[in-house]
Design an enzyme around this catalytic site. Structure first.
Site, PDB file in Angstrom:
ATOM      1  N   SER A  10       0.824  -1.202   0.000  1.00 41.26           N
ATOM      2  CA  SER A  10       0.000   0.000   0.000  1.00 41.26           C
ATOM      3  C   SER A  10       0.865   1.262   0.000  1.00 41.26           C
ATOM      4  CB  SER A  10      -0.963  -0.026   1.186  1.00 41.26           C
ATOM      5  OG  SER A  10      -1.891   1.025   1.110  1.00 41.26           O
ATOM      6  N   ASP A  42      -3.276   5.928  -3.876  1.00 41.17           N
ATOM      7  CA  ASP A  42      -2.062   5.347  -3.302  1.00 41.17           C
ATOM      8  C   ASP A  42      -1.479   4.302  -4.263  1.00 41.17           C
ATOM      9  OD1 ASP A  42      -3.917   3.315  -2.898  1.00 41.17           O
ATOM     10  OD2 ASP A  42      -3.247   2.848  -0.886  1.00 41.17           O
ATOM     11  N   ASP A  94      -1.199   1.080  -4.602  1.00 39.32           N
ATOM     12  CA  ASP A  94      -1.953  -0.079  -5.104  1.00 39.32           C
ATOM     13  C   ASP A  94      -3.390   0.280  -5.446  1.00 39.32           C
ATOM     14  OD1 ASP A  94      -2.655   0.202  -2.388  1.00 39.32           O
ATOM     15  OD2 ASP A  94      -3.155  -1.922  -2.207  1.00 39.32           O
ATOM     16  N   ASP A 129      -6.108   1.361  -3.959  1.00 38.42           N
ATOM     17  CA  ASP A 129      -7.335   1.032  -3.234  1.00 38.42           C
ATOM     18  C   ASP A 129      -7.839   2.221  -2.416  1.00 38.42           C
ATOM     19  OD1 ASP A 129      -5.380   0.921  -1.281  1.00 38.42           O
ATOM     20  OD2 ASP A 129      -5.893  -1.084  -0.564  1.00 38.42           O
TER      21      ASP A 129
END
Length: 576
Positions: free
Chosen positions: A150, A302, A304, A306
């Site tokens: 993340s 961010d 990744d 999500d």
């Protein structure tokens, strides 16, 4: 030779056996000889599954992310799949983000699955985490893995496990799989790939994911409103660049300015201190581009993809970053309005949020006579609600840490669809002479003005972990009776599952899984939550205050009053 504690020495010696390659053994011998501190940090424990899967610093050792720790995890999952789904061809989807070694580690994981006879669908290149959740369901897989950390610092990577429903691993599967992994010897890991079991996927999944995002995140915004709406977008060197620009294009938004210096995926995140859209500094370049192009909204995701950060113009026309609670209440209210307009609110629907997020979501739900389910931190718990309540319709849900999930086609927070939803809300507001920010203030007038603030204290390493543990022990053994002059009336201890009313002395059971969280409520509606992070070396303090707002003209004054109250609470708790 330096003295090494017997238990640590036993763990280290395991990594000096033939199950590990020469390079690994040489590296560990060097640690033994010259770096006892790093040796201890690398081996004093096994990496643990937290709120967002397993994250850790990359390197060699049991407390590090490497081919052996991830290989062991994967072998354990393979063994578990064969136990719970006997006699079938198992299928798994695997994705990875922009971090260093993510692609290499994803192939290691794919190799182990394939060597165990599992059919692997491996993304050919980096993709957003929510697309993995979608692909898992779309391809009828038994589980899914994504290699990501993340928004953690560049030295981190991670391993998130998803199950058949597309949601992250939850009880009882998590404990059962961890037990399977714990019983494994590293020598049992099958690293030799069976390439016949590996299928590479890409555009064919992208296309259906994008179409599903548009279906769930679009709400009949007029073409003229879309043409008149000006967007700045940054992927913060992450994965959303592979999906979101195309999503906007197909949704009819063409007035889009991308921060070019942050377009290229890069695990070093060279233009930011942290690729975290919660932090204004991360969106500095996007905000500057917004001023240059007179944009209406800034969207930053961010690494990744999500979570999302949203910046809009305030009452003075200045671009400001909203917090996750503000975007969450706007999205939830908008979805509830849409469902009501379409006559879809039948009393069998729910929205969702978490115990450390704003209480305003529950207030909104009550206004629409809709159920609000409040769960532990982490989207795995929100996704689990859909599985736990199959007779209820999930509308939307979010958490304060800048995550939102629209509908149930993805079973995790999803910046792609949530970003499109935020843009739809803002474009429709602008078209009627209002704005995202003005509509937020209207919600405050209707339901009360809520203000939240998060303080994170970083405590790294073994000593830091012990310090965080002691802080929670002290808070439990010596609970606060007063906060900034307000009497504490209720304490919820999620570790003991007991809520204690300090006025009536009545104790009730908290009906959620146990978690190391403590929440104080005062007589005036102030809420303070203490929670160690499940993915970072931090302890977090979530502060929520509220007041009534008679009309929009009072907003600035009332907001300043709440800001002052917040500062006084921070000072009283000695957090500044």
């Amino acid at each position: 030779m330096r003295y090494i504690e017997p238990e640590l020495l036993e763990r280290v010696n395991t990594w000096l056996t033939p199950a590990f390659d020469e390079e690994t053994q040489t590296y560990i011998k060097d640690l033994i000889a010259s770096n006892p501190t790093e040796l201890k940090e690398s081996f004093y424990k096994d990496l643990e599954f937290g709120t967002g899967g397993m994250r850790g610093v990359m390197g060699m050792g049991t407390n590090r992310i490497n081919k052996y720790t991830l290989g062991r995890n994967t072998q354990g999952i393979c063994n578990y799949l064969h136990t719970v789904f006997p006699g079938v061809k198992h299928k798994v989807a695997i994705a990875f983000d922009c971090r260093h070694n993510s692609k290499t580690l994803a192939k290691v994981v794919a190799d182990v699955f394939s060597a165990n006879g599992v059919q692997v669908f491996l993304f050919e290149d980096l993709r957003p985490t929510p697309e993995l959740s979608f692909a898992l369901k779309h391809l009828n897989c038994h589980c899914g893995i994504v290699l990501t950390a993340s928004h953690n610092p560049p030295e981190y990577n991670g391993y998130k496990v998803y199950w058949q429903d597309g949601g992250q691993l939850v009880p009882p599967q998590d404990a059962e799989i961890i037990k399977e992994i714990s019983n494994l010897d590293y020598a049992e890991i099958k690293f030799e790939a069976n390439e016949e079991n590996i299928t590479y996927i890409g555009k064919e999944v992208d296309d259906v994911f994008i179409e599903a995002s548009i279906k769930n995140g679009s709400f009949e915004t007029a073409t003229e409103a879309k043409e008149d709406f000006n967007i700045v977008f940054t992927s913060l060197h992450g994965t959303s660049i592979t999906i979101f620009p195309e999503t906007l294009k197909r949704a009819g938004y063409n007035n889009v300015h991308i921060v070019e210096d942050q377009r290229e995926p890069n695990g070093d995140f060279p233009t930011v201190k942290s690729p975290n859209p919660e932090e204004p500094e991360a969106l500095k370049m996007a905000l500057e581009l917004a001023e240059k192009n007179n944009a209406d909204i800034v969207i930053g995701t961010d690494p990744d993809a999500d979570r999302l950060g949203v910046a809009v113009r305030d009452l003075d026309g200045k671009m400001i970053l909203l917090n996750g609670n503000q975007t969450m209440v706007m999205m939830t209210d908008f979805l509830l309005k849409q469902w009501k307009k379409e006559n879809k609110l039948k009393g069998k629907e729910f929205v969702a949020t978490t115990i450390v997020s704003t209480p305003m979501v529950d207030t909104l739900a009550k206004a629409y006579n809709t159920d609000c389910k409040i769960v532990l931190t982490g989207f795995k718990w929100i996704a689990k609600l859909i599985k736990d309540f199959p007779n209820l319709d999930y509308i939307g849900g979010g958490e304060e840490s800048f995550g939102y999930m629209v509908g149930d086609f993805v079973r995790d927070k999803d910046a792609n669809t949530a970003s499109l939803l935020a843009i739809e809300i803002a474009a429709q507001a602008k078209a009627k002479g209002s704005s995202f920010y003005k509509e937020l203030i209207n919600l405050y007038v209707e339901h009360g003005l809520y203000k939240e603030h998060l303080i994170s204290l970083t405590k790294k390493g073994i000593e830091g972990a012990q310090e965080i543990k002691q802080m929670m022990i002290d808070a439990r053994n010596n609970p606060l009776e007063e906060i900034n002059g307000e009497k504490v009336v209720l304490i919820e201890d999620y570790q003991s599952s007991i809520a204690k009313n300090l006025q009536s002395h009545e104790e009730t059971t908290i009906d959620v899984p146990k978690s190391n969280v403590l929440i104080y409520y005062t007589e005036n509606g102030t809420k303070i939550a203490l929670r160690p992070s499940g993915t970072e070396p931090k302890i977090k303090f979530y502060i929520s205050v509220n007041t009534e707002l008679e009309n929009a003209s009072e907003f600035k004054t009332k907001e300043q009053e709440l800001d002052a109250k917040m500062e006084a609470i921070i000072k009283d708790l000695k957090l500044n």
